[in-house]
Enzyme design. Structure first.
Site, PDB file in Angstrom:
ATOM      1  N   THR A  13      18.423  42.652  94.726  1.00 24.23           N
ATOM      2  CA  THR A  13      17.439  41.805  95.830  1.00 24.23           C
ATOM      3  C   THR A  13      17.695  40.306  95.452  1.00 24.23           C
ATOM      4  OG1 THR A  13      16.176  43.638  95.424  1.00 24.23           O
ATOM      5  CG2 THR A  13      15.393  42.088  96.978  1.00 24.23           C
ATOM      6  N   ARG A  53      11.875  42.788  92.992  1.00 22.44           N
ATOM      7  CA  ARG A  53      10.564  42.929  94.101  1.00 22.44           C
ATOM      8  C   ARG A  53       9.424  43.106  92.990  1.00 22.44           C
ATOM      9  NH1 ARG A  53      13.610  47.580  97.360  1.00 22.44           N
ATOM     10  NH2 ARG A  53      15.683  46.620  97.353  1.00 22.44           N
ATOM     11  N   GLU A  81      20.628  48.384  88.196  1.00 23.39           N
ATOM     12  CA  GLU A  81      20.229  47.351  89.051  1.00 23.39           C
ATOM     13  C   GLU A  81      18.598  47.271  88.963  1.00 23.39           C
ATOM     14  OE1 GLU A  81      21.757  47.406  93.027  1.00 23.39           O
ATOM     15  OE2 GLU A  81      20.123  46.364  93.654  1.00 23.39           O
ATOM     16  N   LYS A  86      28.771  45.608  98.376  1.00 24.27           N
ATOM     17  CA  LYS A  86      27.882  46.755  98.696  1.00 24.27           C
ATOM     18  C   LYS A  86      27.700  47.078 100.218  1.00 24.27           C
ATOM     19  CE  LYS A  86      22.600  46.659  98.570  1.00 24.27           C
ATOM     20  NZ  LYS A  86      21.594  46.916  97.390  1.00 24.27           N
TER      21      LYS A  86
HETATM   22  C1  3PG Z   1      17.343  49.357  97.929  1.00 23.36           C
HETATM   23  O1  3PG Z   1      17.621  48.217  98.120  1.00 23.36           O
HETATM   24  O2  3PG Z   1      16.147  49.800  98.110  1.00 23.36           O
HETATM   25  C2  3PG Z   1      18.218  50.478  97.432  1.00 23.36           C
HETATM   26  O3  3PG Z   1      19.320  50.200  98.372  1.00 23.36           O
HETATM   27  C3  3PG Z   1      17.632  51.681  97.288  1.00 23.36           C
HETATM   28  O4  3PG Z   1      17.619  52.175  98.463  1.00 23.36           O
HETATM   29  P1  3PG Z   1      17.162  54.033  98.444  1.00 23.36           P
HETATM   30  O5  3PG Z   1      15.624  53.725  97.949  1.00 23.36           O
HETATM   31  O6  3PG Z   1      17.141  54.337  99.712  1.00 23.36           O
HETATM   32  O7  3PG Z   1      17.978  54.540  97.369  1.00 23.36           O
END
Ligand code: 3PG
Length: 204
Positions: free
Chosen positions: A68, A44, A40, A128
């Site tokens: 995201t 960002r 994934e 999710k």
């Molecule tokens: C996110 O969207 O940042 C993910 O859920 C990852 O989260 P994490 O950095 O706590 O693993």
């Protein structure tokens, strides 16, 4: 492949925030080598789409999705790149409709029973759970499994090497997602063997 089958490919989905398309294939290869081939890439960074293109072109064994995903414009871009899946932090019916129209397997997030009910009524059975630890973690997932045992989850947010096995042992968890598999400092150091070792440990 539908989203549930896709999530069953690997126990852990690395959540990656990458900004360098030239090293992104190395990151992907290191993760695939450790058995984590479903990747994934979060939207960002301005380079996220170029990163995904580079991985798709150079690492055919990787299953590449965007994370995201918050707008219909982003979904259109994902479609242009022929991405393998898309992930959103939350559930929003118009966005779900656009995702369905795109034909790309889609994993929206929920954090409450009400959001789960809305997603279920839209036809989803695979979601999710985000932000997993902050939204109640294992206790919450056990509670949701009573009334909604047919819904399966990929918990993400706060998962790490200490708690991932506890999440994976739950009957309503297919896989977990997280950034701990490929920490930024290891990527910056190009420590690919260490990234592979983290992926291997999570998948064992
Ligand atoms: C996110 O969207 O940042 C993910 O859920 C990852 O989260 P994490 O950095 O706590 O693993």
């Amino acid at each position: 492949m539908n989203i549930r089958s896709l999530l069953a490919v690997s126990k852990v989905i690395p959540v990656l925030e990458l900004n360098d398309p030239s090293t992104a294939p190395d990151v992907a290869r290191a993760l695939c080598k450790g058995g984590a081939s479903v990747l994934e890439i979060t939207l960002r960074t301005p380079e996220a789409f170029d990163v995904m293109t580079a991985i798709k072109e150079n690492v055919p064994e990787a299953i590449v999705g965007a994370g995201t995903v918050n707008t219909e414009a982003q979904i259109a871009r994902c479609k242009d790149l022929n991405l393998d899946f898309m992930v959103s932090p939350g559930f929003h019916k118009p966005l779900f409709d656009a995702a369905k129209e795109s034909g790309i397997p889609y994993l929206p997030g929920i954090a409450t029973a009400s959001e789960l009910l809305a997603a279920s009524h839209a036809g989803l059975d695979t979601l999710k759970f985000f932000p997993a630890v902050a939204a109640g973690g294992i206790t919450m997932l056990k509670a949701l499994n009573g009334p909604y045992g047919d819904i399966k989850f990929c918990p993400t947010g706060g998962i790490n090497s200490d708690n991932c096995k506890d999440f994976l042992n739950l009957p309503n968890v297919i896989c977990v997602g997280g950034s701990w598999i490929a920490p930024k400092q290891l990527i910056q150091a190009q420590a690919w063997d260490e990234v592979t070792a983290l992926a291997t440990a999570a998948n064992s």
